[in-house]
Design a protein around this motif. Structure first.
Motif, short mmCIF file in Angstrom:
data_model
loop_
_atom_site.label_atom_id
_atom_site.label_comp_id
_atom_site.label_asym_id
_atom_site.label_seq_id
_atom_site.Cartn_x
_atom_site.Cartn_y
_atom_site.Cartn_z
N SER A 277 57.34 -2.10 83.79
CA SER A 277 58.58 -1.67 84.43
C SER A 277 59.18 -0.51 83.64
O SER A 277 59.63 -0.69 82.50
N PHE A 278 59.19 0.68 84.23
CA PHE A 278 59.63 1.89 83.54
C PHE A 278 61.13 2.09 83.71
O PHE A 278 61.63 2.23 84.83
N VAL A 279 61.83 2.11 82.58
CA VAL A 279 63.29 2.24 82.59
C VAL A 279 63.70 3.69 82.81
O VAL A 279 64.77 3.96 83.36
N ASP A 280 62.88 4.62 82.38
CA ASP A 280 63.15 6.04 82.62
C ASP A 280 62.48 6.45 83.94
O ASP A 280 61.34 6.06 84.21
N PRO A 281 63.16 7.23 84.78
CA PRO A 281 62.59 7.61 86.07
C PRO A 281 61.46 8.62 85.93
O PRO A 281 61.34 9.29 84.90
N ASP A 282 60.64 8.72 86.98
CA ASP A 282 59.57 9.72 86.97
C ASP A 282 60.13 11.08 87.37
O ASP A 282 61.35 11.27 87.51
N GLU A 283 59.24 12.07 87.57
CA GLU A 283 59.68 13.43 87.84
C GLU A 283 60.50 13.54 89.13
O GLU A 283 61.34 14.43 89.27
N LYS A 284 60.30 12.60 90.07
CA LYS A 284 61.03 12.63 91.33
C LYS A 284 62.26 11.73 91.31
O LYS A 284 62.88 11.50 92.36
N GLY A 285 62.60 11.20 90.12
CA GLY A 285 63.78 10.37 90.01
C GLY A 285 63.58 8.93 90.45
O GLY A 285 64.55 8.17 90.60
N ARG A 286 62.33 8.50 90.65
CA ARG A 286 62.04 7.14 91.10
C ARG A 286 61.78 6.23 89.90
O ARG A 286 61.22 6.65 88.90
N PHE A 287 62.16 4.95 90.06
CA PHE A 287 61.86 3.96 89.03
C PHE A 287 60.57 3.24 89.42
O PHE A 287 60.47 2.66 90.50
N ARG B 294 55.58 -14.30 86.44
CA ARG B 294 55.23 -12.88 86.34
C ARG B 294 55.69 -12.39 84.97
O ARG B 294 56.81 -12.66 84.55
N LEU B 295 54.79 -11.67 84.27
CA LEU B 295 55.10 -11.13 82.95
C LEU B 295 55.53 -9.68 83.11
O LEU B 295 54.81 -8.88 83.73
N VAL B 296 56.69 -9.34 82.54
CA VAL B 296 57.24 -8.00 82.67
C VAL B 296 57.37 -7.37 81.30
O VAL B 296 57.86 -7.99 80.36
N ASP B 297 56.92 -6.12 81.20
CA ASP B 297 57.06 -5.37 79.95
C ASP B 297 57.79 -4.07 80.25
O ASP B 297 57.38 -3.29 81.12
N TYR B 298 58.90 -3.82 79.55
CA TYR B 298 59.67 -2.60 79.76
C TYR B 298 59.00 -1.42 79.07
O TYR B 298 58.50 -1.55 77.95
N LYS B 299 59.03 -0.28 79.73
CA LYS B 299 58.48 0.94 79.15
C LYS B 299 59.50 2.07 79.27
O LYS B 299 60.23 2.16 80.26
N THR B 300 59.56 2.89 78.25
CA THR B 300 60.37 4.10 78.30
C THR B 300 59.43 5.30 78.36
O THR B 300 58.24 5.19 78.07
N GLY B 301 59.98 6.44 78.72
CA GLY B 301 59.15 7.62 78.89
C GLY B 301 58.67 7.72 80.33
O GLY B 301 58.88 6.83 81.16
N LYS B 302 58.02 8.83 80.64
CA LYS B 302 57.53 9.07 82.00
C LYS B 302 56.30 8.23 82.29
O LYS B 302 55.40 8.11 81.45
N PRO B 303 56.23 7.63 83.47
CA PRO B 303 55.02 6.86 83.85
C PRO B 303 53.78 7.74 83.84
O PRO B 303 53.81 8.87 84.31
N ASP B 304 52.71 7.22 83.26
CA ASP B 304 51.45 7.96 83.18
C ASP B 304 50.32 7.04 83.64
O ASP B 304 49.99 6.06 82.97
N GLU B 305 49.75 7.35 84.79
CA GLU B 305 48.74 6.50 85.40
C GLU B 305 47.54 6.28 84.49
O GLU B 305 46.90 5.22 84.53
#
Length: 636
Positions: free
Chosen positions: A573-583, A519-530
């Motif tokens: 994989s988002f290191v910063d949580p979304d608006e609801k605090g979820r990773f 499995r290839l994983v790429d880390y992302k910062t910032g808020k997840p944006d669909e």
């Protein structure tokens, strides 16, 4: 309407006695475009934010360069390259092109280093072949920058600006421009603002002033110049609100349709009925207010009033004229009603379509020179995305290799990546392959983030430091129970061939799930944006930004020597949580036809690059290099 203006001008009507009036400023954009192409001068009655003017951006760029060099030598390199193009130095485009060609890379290959511009320009051999005027201008530029760097720390802010205006030649440059009055007012507005800020805070430094301007940009705050944006008298373009108190001989009312002139109904189509004794007074008040505004717009005309609307939208959807138009028609005030001839419509449509040929462009390099600069080039996902976004940006960043200023978000992401890599390496080096306590992650991040301290304003540095330490530990606590131990981090794959195209890239993490699958994983910062991980569709036929990235990485892995395993899935994989605090971990599994599409995109893009098709820009408003090229044409 454009045709009517031309007829009025032929009859001797002064252009300043003609006005176009509309409800919203955005409706005037296409009008300004067409008037400019027809050579009809115009003036826009609106407030001007001087922070958007090319001249002010150039002055700020000079301040940013000097401040960066004060903090850390050579850290202003990304500002210096565009700084040399600023008109007040007097260096010709031909001279700059020659200098760029002579700044040879040491060694060979796409990753070879260049000599720093500030050192290169001090080399007498570098200036050999320049014209006498260019040599003198470059020598003056470097000498003046050295003087500013030596003296800037001791100057109060207003004194620093005065020195830049006078000794850098900015004031002389302004006075030689046709629109010098407007430019002088813009410069004076900046100076007055600096003096006001200095009075408020006598210890205000250049860094503090720049930080204030950055915050204004970030929050959409304008530094207003209360003057028309026109360079000469011409047709007035203004909103109905802006027209109050003004009069013109001839007035054109635009887009008199229900959608533009009548108040919006925010209650939806399905409302309960109320007794006759109850009314929507707010809606009636809004309708009456819009009726009065329409009346104000009409009564600005002394001699002639033209009211126009289109029966269909740009998307060819039917639309109806405003209620107020019907009321005017029923009153008998309209003397004549005309339909625009089809020939005139086609003429203006052809004029509008010429915009594509007016996108920012630069003179091509000599083909052999350009091909030499692409020797050893390997296509990365960053280069691919840059080209797809704007070929001209690709030219500056990958062909000329102009110095780039790393964004704050980019530096933050780099520190996050390095901290995670260090954490995983400790696990891999442990004899029992046990994960370290997540409590060490904040200190790992702080060590990596502190390496960038000289490049970041102190307030923002502290904010990101706290955010990164907090988020990184919470991210690891959440994921630790399911993290596999058989992994490789920061896997750098180079000289990989796909469909005859040399490609390269660095994978954040490869998780080996079993003897066959990874499995290839790429880390992302910032808020997840669909929107960023959506696949190809009508709006984005080549897929979104992150979708392309993960498809590229899967193809890269399979085509490499490491590709004995099959990619089961890819994960953002988002290191910063979304608006609801979820990773958020977003898994993307690619179908064979999707990978085939991405392969074609890679091959076609590489082919365009090798054919040197990168001298014209995208023309988008938020494109830094297109704005840079456009800004060099005019200081206003």
């Amino acid at each position: 309407m454009i045709h009517q203006v031309e007829l009025l001008r032929e009859k001797g009507v002064p252009l300043e006695e003609i006005a176009f009036i509309y409800p919203q400023h955005k409706q005037g954009e296409w009008l300004r475009n067409l008037l400019g192409k027809r050579g009809i001068p115009y003036q826009v009655k609106r407030k001007v934010n001087i922070l958007d003017l090319p001249l002010i951006r150039q002055i700020r760029r000079l301040l940013e360069y000097l401040h960066a060099e004060q903090r850390e030598p050579y850290s202003g390199e990304a500002f210096l390259f565009p700084l040399l193009h600023d008109g007040y130095w007097g260096i010709s485009p031909q001279g700059l092109t020659m200098l760029t060609k002579k700044q040879k890379r040491e060694g060979s290959g796409a990753e070879a280093e260049r000599i720093a511009w500030r050192d290169f320009l001090r080399d007498p051999e570098a200036l050999a072949g320049c014209s006498g005027e260019d040599r003198a201008a470059i020598e003056r530029c470097i000498r003046q920058l050295d003087e500013f760097q030596a003296e800037l720390p001791g100057w109060p802010l207003p004194k620093a600006l005065e020195a830049l205006f006078t000794r850098a030649g900015i004031l002389d440059f302004i006075l030689k421009r046709p629109q010098y009055e407007d430019l002088l007012q813009a410069a004076s507005t900046l100076m007055a603002f600096a003096q006001t800020e200095a009075v408020r805070n006598p210890r205000l430094t250049v860094e503090g002033f720049l930080q204030t301007l950055r915050k204004m940009d970030a929050n959409g705050l304008a530094l207003e110049l209360r003057k028309s944006a026109s360079l000469e008298k011409g047709v007035s373009l203004l909103t109905a609100h802006g027209a109050k108190g003004l009069e013109f001989d001839y007035v054109f009312l635009l887009d008199t349709t229900e959608g533009f002139w009548e108040p919006k109904n925010n209650h939806g189509s399905y409302r309960f009925s109320f007794p006759d004794t109850l009314t929507f007074s707010g809606e009636e008040d809004a309708l009456e207010a819009r009726r009065r505004l329409f009346y104000v717009a009409m009564t600005r005309a002394r001699k002639g009033l033209h009211i126009s609307y289109s029966r269909t939208t740009v998307q060819v959807k039917d639309q109806t004229q405003a209620l107020f138009f019907d009321e005017v028609a029923e009153s008998g005030l309209l003397r004549e009603e005309k339909e625009v001839p089809a020939a005139l419509v086609l003429e203006m449509e052809a004029l509008w379509l010429r915009e594509a040929a007016e996108k920012p462009a630069v003179p091509p390099l000599d083909p052999e020179e350009a091909a030499a600069r692409l020797t050893g080039f390997q296509l990365s996902i960053s280069a691919l995305n840059t080209y797809l976004r704007c070929p001209l940006s690709f030219f500056f960043e990958y062909v000329l290799q102009a110095p780039q200023l790393e964004s704050l978000g980019g530096l933050y992401g780099t520190a996050i990546h390095r901290a995670l890599q260090s954490y995983f390496n400790r696990m891999k080096n442990a004899t029992d392959r046990a994960f370290p306590l997540t409590a060490i992650l904040p200190s790992l991040f702080e060590a990596e983030w502190s390496a960038f301290r000289a490049f970041i304003p102190e307030e923002e540095f502290r904010h990101r430091l706290d955010m990164g330490k907090r988020n990184l530990k919470a991210y690891a606590d959440y994921h630790l129970p399911k993290w596999p131990r058989d992994i490789r981090t920061e896997l750098n794959l180079r000289q990989v061939e796909l469909g005859g195209v040399p490609i390269q890239g660095k994978l954040d993490k490869v998780e080996y799930l079993d003897a066959v699958h990874v499995r290839l994983v790429d880390y992302k910062t910032g808020k997840p944006d669909e929107k960023k991980w959506k696949g190809p569709g009508k709006k984005e036929p080549t897929g979104s930004l992150y979708w392309r990235q993960m498809a590229f990485y899967q193809l890269l892995f399979h085509a490499s020597r490491e590709g004995s395993h099959l990619v089961q899935s890819t994960v953002l994989s988002f290191v910063d949580p979304d608006e609801k605090g979820r990773f958020v971990d977003r898994e993307i599994v690619f179908e064979p036809d999707e990978l085939a599409l991405m392969t074609r995109l890679i091959v076609e893009t590489y082919d365009h690059i090798m054919k040197l098709e990168f001298y014209q820009g995208c023309g988008e408003r938020d494109c830094a290099w297109c704005n840079f090229c456009e800004g060099e044409k005019s200081a206003w």
